[in-house]
Design a protein around this motif. Structure first.
Motif, PDB file in Angstrom:
ATOM      1  N   ALA A  90       2.140  -6.040   6.980  1.00  0.00           N
ATOM      2  CA  ALA A  90       1.499  -6.268   5.683  1.00  0.00           C
ATOM      3  C   ALA A  90       2.016  -7.619   5.219  1.00  0.00           C
ATOM      4  CB  ALA A  90       1.873  -5.164   4.701  1.00  0.00           C
ATOM      5  N   CYS A  91       1.333  -8.241   4.212  1.00  0.00           N
ATOM      6  CA  CYS A  91       1.645  -9.645   3.893  1.00  0.00           C
ATOM      7  C   CYS A  91       3.021  -9.831   3.262  1.00  0.00           C
ATOM      8  CB  CYS A  91       0.548 -10.247   3.013  1.00  0.00           C
ATOM      9  SG  CYS A  91       0.703  -9.836   1.257  1.00  0.00           S
ATOM     10  N   GLY A  92       3.481  -8.811   2.524  1.00  0.00           N
ATOM     11  CA  GLY A  92       4.801  -8.924   1.898  1.00  0.00           C
ATOM     12  C   GLY A  92       4.798  -9.696   0.584  1.00  0.00           C
ATOM     13  N   LYS A  93       3.651 -10.296   0.213  1.00  0.00           N
ATOM     14  CA  LYS A  93       3.633 -11.155  -0.974  1.00  0.00           C
ATOM     15  C   LYS A  93       2.726 -10.648  -2.080  1.00  0.00           C
ATOM     16  CE  LYS A  93       3.929 -14.959   2.238  1.00  0.00           C
ATOM     17  NZ  LYS A  93       2.835 -15.219   3.173  1.00  0.00           N
ATOM     18  N   CYS A  94       1.700  -9.883  -1.748  1.00  0.00           N
ATOM     19  CA  CYS A  94       0.698  -9.520  -2.755  1.00  0.00           C
ATOM     20  C   CYS A  94       1.252  -8.495  -3.740  1.00  0.00           C
ATOM     21  CB  CYS A  94      -0.561  -8.985  -2.077  1.00  0.00           C
ATOM     22  SG  CYS A  94      -0.349  -7.355  -1.337  1.00  0.00           S
ATOM     23  N   GLU A  95       0.462  -8.220  -4.763  1.00  0.00           N
ATOM     24  CA  GLU A  95       0.857  -7.274  -5.810  1.00  0.00           C
ATOM     25  C   GLU A  95       1.187  -5.896  -5.228  1.00  0.00           C
ATOM     26  OE1 GLU A  95      -1.612  -5.589  -9.486  1.00  0.00           O
ATOM     27  OE2 GLU A  95      -2.000  -7.717  -9.032  1.00  0.00           O
ATOM     28  N   PHE A  96       0.369  -5.459  -4.266  1.00  0.00           N
ATOM     29  CA  PHE A  96       0.599  -4.145  -3.655  1.00  0.00           C
ATOM     30  C   PHE A  96       1.919  -4.135  -2.878  1.00  0.00           C
ATOM     31  CE2 PHE A  96      -4.168  -4.107  -3.877  1.00  0.00           C
ATOM     32  CZ  PHE A  96      -4.268  -3.087  -4.804  1.00  0.00           C
ATOM     33  N   CYS A  97       2.114  -5.162  -2.057  1.00  0.00           N
ATOM     34  CA  CYS A  97       3.347  -5.228  -1.260  1.00  0.00           C
ATOM     35  C   CYS A  97       4.570  -5.274  -2.170  1.00  0.00           C
ATOM     36  CB  CYS A  97       3.332  -6.450  -0.351  1.00  0.00           C
ATOM     37  SG  CYS A  97       2.291  -6.239   1.101  1.00  0.00           S
ATOM     38  N   GLN A  98       4.472  -6.061  -3.246  1.00  0.00           N
ATOM     39  CA  GLN A  98       5.619  -6.235  -4.141  1.00  0.00           C
ATOM     40  C   GLN A  98       5.945  -4.963  -4.918  1.00  0.00           C
ATOM     41  OE1 GLN A  98       7.387  -9.341  -4.921  1.00  0.00           O
ATOM     42  NE2 GLN A  98       6.451 -10.195  -3.077  1.00  0.00           N
ATOM     43  N   LEU A 104      -1.542  -0.438   0.769  1.00  0.00           N
ATOM     44  CA  LEU A 104      -2.834  -0.870   0.211  1.00  0.00           C
ATOM     45  C   LEU A 104      -3.045  -2.387   0.338  1.00  0.00           C
ATOM     46  CD1 LEU A 104      -2.825   1.337  -3.038  1.00  0.00           C
ATOM     47  CD2 LEU A 104      -3.902   1.838  -0.838  1.00  0.00           C
ATOM     48  N   CYS A 105      -2.116  -3.081   0.972  1.00  0.00           N
ATOM     49  CA  CYS A 105      -2.209  -4.547   1.146  1.00  0.00           C
ATOM     50  C   CYS A 105      -3.542  -4.926   1.798  1.00  0.00           C
ATOM     51  CB  CYS A 105      -1.052  -5.022   2.038  1.00  0.00           C
ATOM     52  SG  CYS A 105      -1.110  -6.767   2.465  1.00  0.00           S
ATOM     53  N   LYS A 106      -4.166  -5.996   1.286  1.00  0.00           N
ATOM     54  CA  LYS A 106      -5.461  -6.433   1.851  1.00  0.00           C
ATOM     55  C   LYS A 106      -5.302  -6.929   3.274  1.00  0.00           C
ATOM     56  CE  LYS A 106      -8.191  -7.633  -2.195  1.00  0.00           C
ATOM     57  NZ  LYS A 106      -7.268  -8.057  -3.286  1.00  0.00           N
TER      58      LYS A 106
HETATM   59 ZN   LIG Z   1       0.386  -7.514   0.859  1.00  0.00          ZN
END
Ligand SMILES: [Zn+2]
Ligand SMILES: [Zn+2]
Length: 330
Positions: A90-98, A104-106
């Motif tokens: 997962a990206c680790g940066k988006c609102e979901f990851c944070q 739910l990360c895009k």
């Molecule tokens: Zn993410």
């Protein structure tokens, strides 16, 4: 065993192919796979209800040993036994990851769907997305814990069930037979709904206080229910069995057929809820592995050789696997 095109599993679309051993990137590890569980999600990918990146090596319940390290790998060492689950990255940066909802990360990538998985001798993954396996499990026992178990843990958590409450499980495959052991450990009373007499017997053996068919009425209303079945008809049946204010968690990614139209007053009113479950987080997998070792949960497994993957998946589709199916690598 590679999937090159969407097809009914009965046509045995997985092909044994010879590929070069993958090279781990900077933060990745190369894992020599020893066992990989088989899962309904793979049937969804093969038959086109989910869209994998083709051609793809399926499999997201992987247990193996670290064979090579990327230059920036810090936590793992050669020879470590690790597990890899559905969440490949997962990206680790988006609102979901944070916010702890990396499921739910895009940019969420599924193992064996958007990245090659474990129906193979080798696979690569970022070290942050591999988990140490508690010692008490054999490789084959640990494999189904990584999906059936970890997602089951998430399902149970999202059901909001509490000690002393009643829980219904619709369908009794790999995931449900792990969930029942957690639920009884946590002090819930469990009711199991399944067609198969064999599965009903296993359910009773694992602590169900009642087992019947999905159209049967349980002896008491359910505070929560989890639907593991791939068919739409289960949804109204489960809602009917729910207590007021009860919640139905839908544990499957795709239903094979539509959910029938439902009478709102009869089935949904009285503050009943329906909640779906999407993917898992690393935290689900890690927490579940420790809980499973503590209880302990030792899954019942049926082993197949890697090249028998098509046959194993056909048996899975027919509901003929007792417990969880696992492929063993040569
Ligand atoms: Zn993410
Ligand atoms: Zn799975």
């Amino acid at each position: 065993m590679m999937l090159k095109e969407i097809s009914p599993i009965e046509k045995e679309p997985l092909q044994l192919v010879d590929l070069p051993t993958p090279t781990p990137g900077l933060k990745e590890i190369l894992v020599k796979v020893s066992a990989c569980g088989i899962c309904h999600t793979e049937l969804d990918e093969i038959e086109g209800r989910l869209q994998p990146n083709l051609p793809i090596i399926l499999g997201h319940e992987i247990v193996g040993r670290v064979e090579r390290l990327g230059y920036e790998v810090r936590k793992l060492a050669q020879g470590d036994r690790v597990g890899i689950a559905w969440i490949h990255s997962a990206c680790g940066k988006c609102e979901f990851c944070q916010s702890g909802n990396e499921n739910l990360c895009k940019e969420f990538k599924g193992t064996g769907c958007h990245a090659h998985g474990g129906y193979a001798e080798y696979t690569v993954v970022r070290e942050d997305f591999a988990y140490p396996i508690p010692q008490r499990f054999s490789d084959s026992e640990a494999a189904p814990l990584l999906c059936a178990g970890a997602i089951g843990y998430r399902d149970l958590r999202l059901s909001g069930i509490k000690r002393g409450q009643t829980l219904g499980l619709f369908g009794f495959g790999a995931s449900a037979h792990i969930v029942i052991q957690m639920a009884t450990y946590l002090g819930c009373e469990v009711f199991v709904f399944t067609r198969s007499e064999e599965h009903r017997n296993l359910a009773r053996k694992l602590g169900a206080s009642w087992a019947g068919g999905s159209e049967d009425e349980p002896p008491t209303k359910l505070d929560a229910a989890i639907d593991f079945t791939p068919v739409g008809e289960t949804v109204p049946r489960a809602l009917r069995a729910l207590e007021k204010g009860g919640r139905l968690v839908m544990a499957v990614i795709r239903k094979r057929n539509p959910i029938p139209s439902m009478d709102y007053a009869q089935l949904l009113w009285d503050e009943k809820e329906i909640k779906s479950v999407a993917n898992i987080t690393r935290k689900d997998a890690q927490e579940f592995l420790s809980l499973a070792a503590e209880i302990p949960i030792i899954p019942e497994v049926q082993e197949f050789r890697l090249e028998e993957a098509n046959r194993a998946l056909i048996l899975l589709k027919q509901g003929k696997i007792q417990g969880a199916g696992v492929l063993r690598m040569p």
